[in-house]
Design a protein around this motif. Sequence first.
Motif, mmCIF file in Angstrom:
data_model
loop_
_atom_site.group_PDB
_atom_site.id
_atom_site.type_symbol
_atom_site.label_atom_id
_atom_site.label_comp_id
_atom_site.label_asym_id
_atom_site.label_seq_id
_atom_site.Cartn_x
_atom_site.Cartn_y
_atom_site.Cartn_z
ATOM 1 N N GLN A 118 42.193 38.859 37.017
ATOM 2 C CA GLN A 118 42.459 40.292 37.152
ATOM 3 C C GLN A 118 42.315 41.014 35.814
ATOM 4 O O GLN A 118 41.746 42.115 35.744
ATOM 5 N N LEU A 160 39.539 43.986 34.984
ATOM 6 C CA LEU A 160 39.892 45.304 34.452
ATOM 7 C C LEU A 160 39.138 45.608 33.160
ATOM 8 O O LEU A 160 38.635 46.715 32.966
ATOM 9 N N SER A 210 37.821 46.764 41.027
ATOM 10 C CA SER A 210 38.462 45.785 40.151
ATOM 11 C C SER A 210 39.624 45.064 40.828
ATOM 12 O O SER A 210 40.261 44.202 40.231
ATOM 13 N N PHE A 211 39.910 45.379 42.088
ATOM 14 C CA PHE A 211 41.080 44.845 42.785
ATOM 15 C C PHE A 211 40.901 43.415 43.285
ATOM 16 O O PHE A 211 41.881 42.773 43.696
ATOM 17 N N TRP A 268 50.398 45.689 38.094
ATOM 18 C CA TRP A 268 48.941 45.603 38.057
ATOM 19 C C TRP A 268 48.310 46.869 38.639
ATOM 20 O O TRP A 268 47.272 47.342 38.153
ATOM 21 N N THR A 300 45.805 49.471 36.660
ATOM 22 C CA THR A 300 44.480 49.850 37.157
ATOM 23 C C THR A 300 44.303 51.359 37.177
ATOM 24 O O THR A 300 43.266 51.887 36.745
ATOM 25 N N THR A 319 43.989 52.617 33.667
ATOM 26 C CA THR A 319 42.668 52.291 33.119
ATOM 27 C C THR A 319 41.619 53.288 33.602
ATOM 28 O O THR A 319 40.769 53.741 32.815
#
Length: 476
Positions: free
Chosen positions: A302, A306, A344-345, A426, A430, A433
């Motif tokens: 992960q 990212l 990105s998940f 998380w 995300t 980001t």
Amino acid sequence: MLRKLLSHAAIYGLSAQVPRLAGVLTLPIITRYLTAADYGVAGVVMAYIAAATVLHSLGLSVVLMNSFVQHPKRFKWVWRQLHGFMVVWSVVYAGLLSVILYFGIPDETGANKWIIMLLHGITALVFMNTDLVGNLFYQMSQRPLPAALRNFAIGVIVVVLNVYTIAYLKLGYMGWFYANFVGSAAGFLVYAYTLYGKEKLWPILNFKWHRIRRSFKISLPVIPDQFSYFLLETSDRLVMDVLRVPLPRIGFYNIASNFGSYFWAATMGVVQAATPFYMQLHTKSDRKAAALEARNLTFGLQALFLLVTFLICLWMKEIFLLLIANAELQGAYPLGIIILMGFSFRPMHVAATSLLVHKEKTRALWKVSFIAGLANVLLNLVFVPVYGVEAAAVTTFASLMYMGYSGFFMKEYRQFAIVSYYPLLWLAATVATLAVVYTLADVNLMVKVTITAVVLVALLATLLKYKSALTQHVKV
């Protein structure tokens, strides 16, 4: 374990992405001969095909994977039974696909509608089953190289034919359809030799219906989960078509969405490599050690996702200016940033769903993926008429975040979970980001170079940290 996983992921990823990268590098050549309307037609047609593809395997790929792990000595007999049913089902599926395409292909295609229907009808009837079984066989056998070489060769063929049909023959959007058909035919021939000649995985047409019915209890609940990938990745174009958004605007959105699709396809190499590792970890007797190992693996992947998506999105404007030889389409880069960051998940989603699949709690998967996909469609129906195609990018990101992190809050997951994955942290990381990289999209090049250097250092540090953490646990 991490070294083996990354090596497998590299083989899967590079084999698929080197031709795809070559395809991206040909964009300055082919986009000179394409219009936003061409991208619009291709986007709409592929959306309808993606919607129908969900019904192709009826979720039986999950049964194939489970039987490989649970019955390693006799999985071939199970596979041949299921393969036989899929061959019979493909006749019905090809007819259904033809009907969908007849009503879904835009009128602007004219007589090309029948050619598109024929190409995809043959693909569904002849090629798709062999492709599915072949990919699963090499994936579960943890033998990525044969599949990788085959996919690499097909990718090269498709890229070369795209350039030939679009730039030389000037066939416009039809160039994509012809190239993909030839690539599918070539891939079928390779897998047919391997599966049927060497591995003797011939389909048993006189299959046992009781086995098929028993398999459906596991596979059919998976369909909503698989359909969600269409709802999240491709349905935007279909909704726009239903809302009568002009084809050039659909094409504008489609070119941005394609960059998200490129990353989605690139991550498939990691998912293909990681899935057998997760399945094996879930079968270990020392559940605590295995759960920690799985979490360390997930966190490392992960963080990697990212950082990589951040880096690509940081340079998205320059990528569009370099690759897209069309001033109108170049303006779609902000949409590309939002969509790409959404993808990105994947590591967190795979961590949650792999446990549910292993425990055969597939009936619960729709609560994660199908709801996310349905929300994406409904939000698009509400906001696209008001805010335009830009709204579709935001709703896609939001829906992908739900898909990636909601599984950890389900009671079916918590029933078997041993360690916490801190999904809210998380998720926040995300979203933050995305906010940062979207703000930085238009800064000057020196700032981007500096940021890139810092991110690359962080990327290296992440790899070193999680490699060290993983080696402390039980090996696969």
